[in-house]
Design an enzyme around this catalytic site. Structure first.
Site, mmCIF file in Angstrom:
data_model
loop_
_atom_site.group_PDB
_atom_site.id
_atom_site.type_symbol
_atom_site.label_atom_id
_atom_site.label_comp_id
_atom_site.label_asym_id
_atom_site.label_seq_id
_atom_site.Cartn_x
_atom_site.Cartn_y
_atom_site.Cartn_z
ATOM 1 N N GLN A 89 31.214 40.048 38.411
ATOM 2 C CA GLN A 89 30.488 39.950 39.671
ATOM 3 C C GLN A 89 29.167 39.207 39.544
ATOM 4 O OE1 GLN A 89 31.267 39.853 43.095
ATOM 5 N NE2 GLN A 89 32.413 41.638 42.396
ATOM 6 N N ASN A 127 29.761 45.703 41.494
ATOM 7 C CA ASN A 127 30.430 44.935 42.532
ATOM 8 C C ASN A 127 30.182 45.473 43.937
ATOM 9 O OD1 ASN A 127 32.131 46.945 41.048
ATOM 10 N ND2 ASN A 127 33.436 46.713 42.841
ATOM 11 N N CYS A 143 37.705 56.412 55.998
ATOM 12 C CA CYS A 143 37.634 57.579 56.875
ATOM 13 C C CYS A 143 39.025 57.975 57.363
ATOM 14 C CB CYS A 143 36.729 57.293 58.070
ATOM 15 S SG CYS A 143 35.017 56.988 57.583
ATOM 16 N N GLY A 191 40.464 39.841 35.179
ATOM 17 C CA GLY A 191 39.400 40.665 34.616
ATOM 18 C C GLY A 191 39.914 41.958 34.028
ATOM 19 N N THR A 228 52.340 30.937 26.977
ATOM 20 C CA THR A 228 52.007 29.557 27.334
ATOM 21 C C THR A 228 50.840 29.532 28.315
ATOM 22 O OG1 THR A 228 54.306 28.895 27.045
ATOM 23 C CG2 THR A 228 52.897 27.409 28.319
ATOM 24 N N HIS A 277 38.386 34.141 40.248
ATOM 25 C CA HIS A 277 38.365 34.196 41.710
ATOM 26 C C HIS A 277 37.064 34.750 42.274
ATOM 27 C CE1 HIS A 277 39.106 38.525 42.783
ATOM 28 N NE2 HIS A 277 39.531 38.571 41.537
#
Length: 467
Positions: A251, A223, A405, A133, A311, A273
């Site tokens: 997404q 997302n 955090c 992406g 390729t 993915h």
């Protein structure tokens, strides 16, 4: 709550290994390699694949770990892996060659392109395969900038092309814009969003008034929050001004329709993915006639109709094509399952942790369910350090936190000792909720048991922290 899963089906890979190959000595020796023989046997027996709402198998799944991080990545769907298998074990030819070994690979790439085009509702030759992406997003931006410069070649103006995006874009867009601006190649403007994470059309339109705007790029759905953006309305304003429009639909694919004519866009990014295909493959839709100034992500051979050298990654392209076929076929059934799982998960957490007045939690998404992805729950739990809890639960559950955090103290984290995601910052989510924000995302193979176990684990973890 019980969701009825679709029936499992027997699916034959489009390119099955021949019986002669199955008997060959080379295949027998490969099958003797630990682990490989079992995989080959699985694919060649043409098993029944798990359907929507049915669990996947695997070492980590089998020991009871709950996966609620589908927005980060999806497993490779078994039928996608089966479609890919012949190109791992048998067909290896270069699609650009003219001999028999190349033919199955060339045909496979063509079939995958047709499947992607069918999902997007576009022509086959408007689909360009890429590696990810980030590449697709960078390609869209660079092409629009190059086209703007080409049209102004020979002029004495010191103006630079401008790109309009939003403050909640993926780093593939924002970091690329920052880098290109630092190199002096463009300027950009990031438009803010409201407290539900949705950009206002009028704000984007105002940013378009600069005569040097060459591209508007707005993600179709965020997302982190699942907030769906008003792409078609923004595109209409861009078209009035002759400005190219790109959307990152990584997404949203598989959760809401991604049809290029309905969106009215010039370019669309999709990613393998996120929809059950492998990592390392994606695509950029480029509307016929769109001028990108001859820009290419890579220079070299004439692959992808001369638009991207290199390729073709046949194995992964086959997987992306199969995944897109599944998305298109399941566009009614799968989102309904996702919504049922997400809503049940949300209800369990809100009921247990919201408190008498509901202020114990905050849903960081549009209140209108039609304006957020059906699979995504972004929830802030007051008094909880989400990143700490997820580390404690890492062996039992997978999810994402909205803040990193740097302390184990809730008050200190809420006071600034935490790095909050740029999306939550753009939405001005109060720190007391931001540090306790979880992004929980369900998927095609999420089960009712996953929801029940995941909710129970999170409720217990939150109660250990919340005073």
């Amino acid at each position: 709550m019980r969701v009825v899963a679709t029936a499992s089906t027997k699916t034959s890979p489009a390119y099955a290994p021949s019986s002669r190959t199955r008997r060959s000595k080379s295949t027998s020796s490969l099958a003797a390699v630990p682990g490989v023989g079992a995989v080959m046997k699985l694919f060649r027996k043409n098993p029944s694949y798990p359907g929507i709402g049915e669990p996947l198998r695997g070492e980590i799944f089998d020991r009871g770990c709950v996966y609620l991080d589908y927005n980060a990545t999806t497993p490779i769907w078994p039928e996608v892996a089966a479609e890919m298998a012949p190109f791992l074990f048998e067909h290896f030819g270069n699609p650009s060659s003219g001999h028999a070994f190349a033919t199955p690979c060339r045909d496979a790439v063509a079939l995958a392109r047709r499947r992607v085009a069918a999902m997007l509702g576009c022509k086959d030759d408007e689909v360009v395969f890429t590696s990810c992406g980030s590449e697709s997003d960078n390609f869209a931006i660079d092409g629009a900038v190059r086209a703007w410069r080409a049209k102004r070649r020979g002029t004495s103006s010191d103006a630079k092309p401008k790109v309009v995006a939003t403050a909640i874009e993926h780093p593939a867009v924002i970091e690329h814009l920052k880098a290109k601006a630092a190199f002096g190649e463009l300027t950009y403007e990031l438009v803010g969003v409201d407290d539900e994470g949705v950009v206002r059309v009028e704000d984007v339109t105002r940013a378009m008034e600069d005569e040097n705007v060459c591209l508007v790029t707005v993600m179709q759905a965020n997302n982190e929050t699942g907030a769906i953006q008003p792409i078609a309305a923004i595109a209409a304003e861009a078209k009035k001004r002759g400005i190219l429009i790109h959307t990152d639909s990584a997404q949203s694919c598989g959760k809401i329709p991604v049809k290029v004519d309905a969106l009215n866009v010039d370019m669309v990014t999709i990613v393998g993915h996120k929809i059950g295909a492998p990592k390392g493959v994606a695509a950029l839709y480029i509307r016929e006639g769109t001028d990108l100034g001859g820009a290419k992500p890579f220079y070299g051979g004439g692959q992808e109709s001369g638009r991207r050298a290199g390729t073709e990654n046949v194995l992964h392209i086959v997987g992306l094509g199969k995944a897109c076929e599944i998305v298109e076929r399941e566009m009614d059934a799968c989102p309904a399952h996702l919504k049922a799982m997400r809503d049940d998960l949300q209800k369990r957490l809100v009921d247990a942790l919201g408190g008498p007045d509901g202020s114990g939690v905050r849903i960081n998404s549009p209140k209108d369910n039609a304006k957020r992805l059906p699979n995504t729950l972004n929830i802030g739990i007051k008094g909880m350090l989400a990143s700490i809890s997820l580390m404690e639960l890492s062996g039992a559950m997978a999810a994402s936190a909205g803040a990193a955090c740097h302390t184990g103290d809730v008050a200190a984290a809420a006071g600034g000792a935490a790095t909050v995601s740029s999306v939550l910052e753009a939405m001005a989510v109060p720190m007391e909720y931001a540090v306790g924000t979880l992004r929980l995302s369900v998927g095609r193979h999420t089960t009712q048991k996953d929801v029940e176990m995941g909710a129970a684990l999170l409720i217990e973890a939150a109660r250990r922290q919340v005073k």
